[in-house]
Write an enzyme that holds these catalytic residues in place. Structure first.
Site, PDB file in Angstrom:
ATOM      1  N   ARG A  23      86.181  64.269-165.548  1.00  0.00           N
ATOM      2  CA  ARG A  23      87.552  64.404-166.035  1.00  0.00           C
ATOM      3  C   ARG A  23      88.461  63.285-165.540  1.00  0.00           C
ATOM      4  O   ARG A  23      89.523  63.052-166.077  1.00  0.00           O
ATOM      5  CB  ARG A  23      88.150  65.735-165.582  1.00  0.00           C
ATOM      6  CG  ARG A  23      87.400  66.942-166.087  1.00  0.00           C
ATOM      7  CD  ARG A  23      87.862  68.202-165.381  1.00  0.00           C
ATOM      8  NE  ARG A  23      87.579  68.080-163.946  1.00  0.00           N
ATOM      9  CZ  ARG A  23      88.199  68.775-162.992  1.00  0.00           C
ATOM     10  NH1 ARG A  23      89.137  69.639-163.302  1.00  0.00           N
ATOM     11  NH2 ARG A  23      87.869  68.618-161.730  1.00  0.00           N
ATOM     12  N   GLN A  47     112.661  53.711-149.274  1.00  0.00           N
ATOM     13  CA  GLN A  47     112.739  53.124-150.611  1.00  0.00           C
ATOM     14  C   GLN A  47     111.339  52.947-151.172  1.00  0.00           C
ATOM     15  O   GLN A  47     110.421  52.572-150.448  1.00  0.00           O
ATOM     16  CB  GLN A  47     113.451  51.767-150.502  1.00  0.00           C
ATOM     17  CG  GLN A  47     113.716  51.060-151.797  1.00  0.00           C
ATOM     18  CD  GLN A  47     114.561  49.800-151.578  1.00  0.00           C
ATOM     19  OE1 GLN A  47     115.520  49.812-150.816  1.00  0.00           O
ATOM     20  NE2 GLN A  47     114.195  48.733-152.239  1.00  0.00           N
ATOM     21  N   ASP A  48     111.177  53.223-152.463  1.00  0.00           N
ATOM     22  CA  ASP A  48     109.935  52.939-153.183  1.00  0.00           C
ATOM     23  C   ASP A  48     110.227  51.862-154.214  1.00  0.00           C
ATOM     24  O   ASP A  48     111.259  51.912-154.892  1.00  0.00           O
ATOM     25  CB  ASP A  48     109.415  54.180-153.916  1.00  0.00           C
ATOM     26  CG  ASP A  48     108.693  55.164-153.013  1.00  0.00           C
ATOM     27  OD1 ASP A  48     108.621  54.917-151.800  1.00  0.00           O
ATOM     28  OD2 ASP A  48     108.213  56.181-153.526  1.00  0.00           O
ATOM     29  N   ARG A  59     103.504  36.506-155.623  1.00  0.00           N
ATOM     30  CA  ARG A  59     104.785  36.931-155.049  1.00  0.00           C
ATOM     31  C   ARG A  59     104.666  36.870-153.539  1.00  0.00           C
ATOM     32  O   ARG A  59     103.811  37.504-152.948  1.00  0.00           O
ATOM     33  CB  ARG A  59     105.143  38.343-155.504  1.00  0.00           C
ATOM     34  CG  ARG A  59     105.353  38.459-157.010  1.00  0.00           C
ATOM     35  CD  ARG A  59     105.815  39.864-157.386  1.00  0.00           C
ATOM     36  NE  ARG A  59     105.899  40.036-158.823  1.00  0.00           N
ATOM     37  CZ  ARG A  59     106.997  39.829-159.538  1.00  0.00           C
ATOM     38  NH1 ARG A  59     108.102  39.430-158.948  1.00  0.00           N
ATOM     39  NH2 ARG A  59     106.980  40.030-160.848  1.00  0.00           N
ATOM     40  N   HIS A  62     107.031  37.206-148.216  1.00  0.00           N
ATOM     41  CA  HIS A  62     108.375  37.711-147.929  1.00  0.00           C
ATOM     42  C   HIS A  62     108.382  38.634-146.715  1.00  0.00           C
ATOM     43  O   HIS A  62     107.397  39.307-146.443  1.00  0.00           O
ATOM     44  CB  HIS A  62     108.904  38.523-149.113  1.00  0.00           C
ATOM     45  CG  HIS A  62     108.876  37.792-150.409  1.00  0.00           C
ATOM     46  ND1 HIS A  62     108.562  38.412-151.592  1.00  0.00           N
ATOM     47  CD2 HIS A  62     109.127  36.499-150.725  1.00  0.00           C
ATOM     48  CE1 HIS A  62     108.625  37.547-152.579  1.00  0.00           C
ATOM     49  NE2 HIS A  62     108.952  36.367-152.083  1.00  0.00           N
ATOM     50  N   LYS A  72     105.936  48.011-144.795  1.00  0.00           N
ATOM     51  CA  LYS A  72     105.585  48.298-146.188  1.00  0.00           C
ATOM     52  C   LYS A  72     104.219  48.971-146.252  1.00  0.00           C
ATOM     53  O   LYS A  72     103.280  48.537-145.590  1.00  0.00           O
ATOM     54  CB  LYS A  72     105.512  47.010-147.012  1.00  0.00           C
ATOM     55  CG  LYS A  72     106.820  46.280-147.156  1.00  0.00           C
ATOM     56  CD  LYS A  72     106.644  44.993-147.938  1.00  0.00           C
ATOM     57  CE  LYS A  72     107.956  44.246-148.066  1.00  0.00           C
ATOM     58  NZ  LYS A  72     107.764  42.955-148.777  1.00  0.00           N
ATOM     59  N   HIS A 119     104.608  39.320-146.252  1.00  0.00           N
ATOM     60  CA  HIS A 119     103.715  39.942-147.216  1.00  0.00           C
ATOM     61  C   HIS A 119     103.755  39.194-148.543  1.00  0.00           C
ATOM     62  O   HIS A 119     104.809  38.697-148.952  1.00  0.00           O
ATOM     63  CB  HIS A 119     104.131  41.405-147.450  1.00  0.00           C
ATOM     64  CG  HIS A 119     103.401  42.047-148.573  1.00  0.00           C
ATOM     65  ND1 HIS A 119     103.981  42.290-149.800  1.00  0.00           N
ATOM     66  CD2 HIS A 119     102.112  42.457-148.677  1.00  0.00           C
ATOM     67  CE1 HIS A 119     103.092  42.835-150.598  1.00  0.00           C
ATOM     68  NE2 HIS A 119     101.948  42.954-149.941  1.00  0.00           N
ATOM     69  N   TYR A 132     105.120  49.964-153.639  1.00  0.00           N
ATOM     70  CA  TYR A 132     105.216  49.934-152.190  1.00  0.00           C
ATOM     71  C   TYR A 132     106.410  50.713-151.690  1.00  0.00           C
ATOM     72  O   TYR A 132     107.455  50.770-152.305  1.00  0.00           O
ATOM     73  CB  TYR A 132     105.199  48.519-151.628  1.00  0.00           C
ATOM     74  CG  TYR A 132     106.238  47.556-152.152  1.00  0.00           C
ATOM     75  CD1 TYR A 132     107.314  47.184-151.363  1.00  0.00           C
ATOM     76  CD2 TYR A 132     106.103  46.973-153.407  1.00  0.00           C
ATOM     77  CE1 TYR A 132     108.246  46.273-151.824  1.00  0.00           C
ATOM     78  CE2 TYR A 132     107.022  46.060-153.870  1.00  0.00           C
ATOM     79  CZ  TYR A 132     108.106  45.715-153.072  1.00  0.00           C
ATOM     80  OH  TYR A 132     109.033  44.813-153.531  1.00  0.00           O
ATOM     81  N   GLU A 143     116.711  38.349-145.421  1.00  0.00           N
ATOM     82  CA  GLU A 143     115.497  37.850-146.056  1.00  0.00           C
ATOM     83  C   GLU A 143     114.908  36.642-145.350  1.00  0.00           C
ATOM     84  O   GLU A 143     115.622  35.735-144.942  1.00  0.00           O
ATOM     85  CB  GLU A 143     115.849  37.402-147.488  1.00  0.00           C
ATOM     86  CG  GLU A 143     115.160  38.157-148.531  1.00  0.00           C
ATOM     87  CD  GLU A 143     115.535  37.638-149.915  1.00  0.00           C
ATOM     88  OE1 GLU A 143     114.951  38.180-150.841  1.00  0.00           O
ATOM     89  OE2 GLU A 143     116.367  36.742-150.085  1.00  0.00           O
ATOM     90  N   LYS A 169     112.401  30.633-155.943  1.00  0.00           N
ATOM     91  CA  LYS A 169     112.632  30.919-154.517  1.00  0.00           C
ATOM     92  C   LYS A 169     111.334  30.797-153.717  1.00  0.00           C
ATOM     93  O   LYS A 169     111.317  30.208-152.635  1.00  0.00           O
ATOM     94  CB  LYS A 169     113.234  32.313-154.382  1.00  0.00           C
ATOM     95  CG  LYS A 169     113.619  32.686-152.965  1.00  0.00           C
ATOM     96  CD  LYS A 169     114.495  33.920-152.927  1.00  0.00           C
ATOM     97  CE  LYS A 169     113.695  35.173-153.042  1.00  0.00           C
ATOM     98  NZ  LYS A 169     114.485  36.391-152.810  1.00  0.00           N
ATOM     99  N   ASP A 170     110.235  31.325-154.264  1.00  0.00           N
ATOM    100  CA  ASP A 170     108.959  31.243-153.546  1.00  0.00           C
ATOM    101  C   ASP A 170     108.431  29.813-153.503  1.00  0.00           C
ATOM    102  O   ASP A 170     107.855  29.393-152.499  1.00  0.00           O
ATOM    103  CB  ASP A 170     107.927  32.173-154.176  1.00  0.00           C
ATOM    104  CG  ASP A 170     108.230  33.646-153.900  1.00  0.00           C
ATOM    105  OD1 ASP A 170     109.090  33.931-153.048  1.00  0.00           O
ATOM    106  OD2 ASP A 170     107.615  34.496-154.550  1.00  0.00           O
TER     107      ASP A 170
END
Length: 183
Positions: A23, A47-48, A59, A62, A72, A119, A132, A143, A169-170
């Site tokens: 199933r 926060q999620d 990504r 950070h 996280k 991360h 996350y 940041e 930014k990255d």
């Protein structure tokens, strides 16, 4: 759940018990009591977040600095990523070292990345949904970032079949030597 320290002992690979049959499957994706026992102290998530990215999107890397440092708990619900944590604590004997591995909808693995670590992830499938939980709210003034391909880090990113796709930014993130770090 099975909990295994990575080469960065504070960063934990979490493998939930998955019960499957014809199933589909069932798993407990989060249990506060079991998670707190696994990390050795109480952790409050506030926060999620959910991101969807295409193949080759990278990504990161950070993090947030005190007083808004974030832990996280990350997982993938669709697709596959290569997930990385980097020790950003200057006082740590592992400063600048990384740990990484595949997180996917198929393996159900999760990674706990405590405060003090950067991360990032690279999408290896056509798309990936990445979820996350964080221990502090997003605070742009706190940041920090470090360049994903800094030779000082030596991260061995897998081949996603396309060149990495970065945000502006990255792409402009500083090298480890110039990055803000935890003292």
């Amino acid at each position: 759940m099975k909990v295994t320290p990575t080469s960065l002992p504070e960063v934990l690979l979490i493998e939930p018990k998955v019960f499957g049959d014809a199933r589909g499957f069932f798993m407990e994706s989060f249990n506060q009591q079991a998670f707190d026992a696994a990390v050795g102290h109480a952790v409050a998530f506030v926060q999620d977040n959910h991101s969807r990215s295409a193949r080759g999107v990278l990504r990161g890397l950070h993090y947030q600095l005190p007083p808004h440092a974030q832990g996280k708990l990350v997982r993938v619900t669709s697709g596959c990523v290569f997930d990385v944590a980097v020790d950003m604590r200057r006082s740590s004997p592992r400063f600048g070292r990384w740990a990484g591995g595949e997180l996917s909808a198929d393996n159900h693995h999760q990674l706990w990345i405590p405060p003090g670590f950067a991360h990032g992830f690279l999408v290896l499938s056509d798309t990936a949904d990445f979820l996350y939980k964080t221990t502090d709210y997003y605070a742009p003034q706190a940041e920090g970032s470090v360049r994903w391909d800094d030779p000082a880090l030596g991260i061995v990113w897998p081949d996603a079949g396309v060149a990495p796709v970065l945000s502006g930014k990255d792409a402009a993130a500083p090298l480890l030597a110039a990055a803000l770090a935890f003292e």
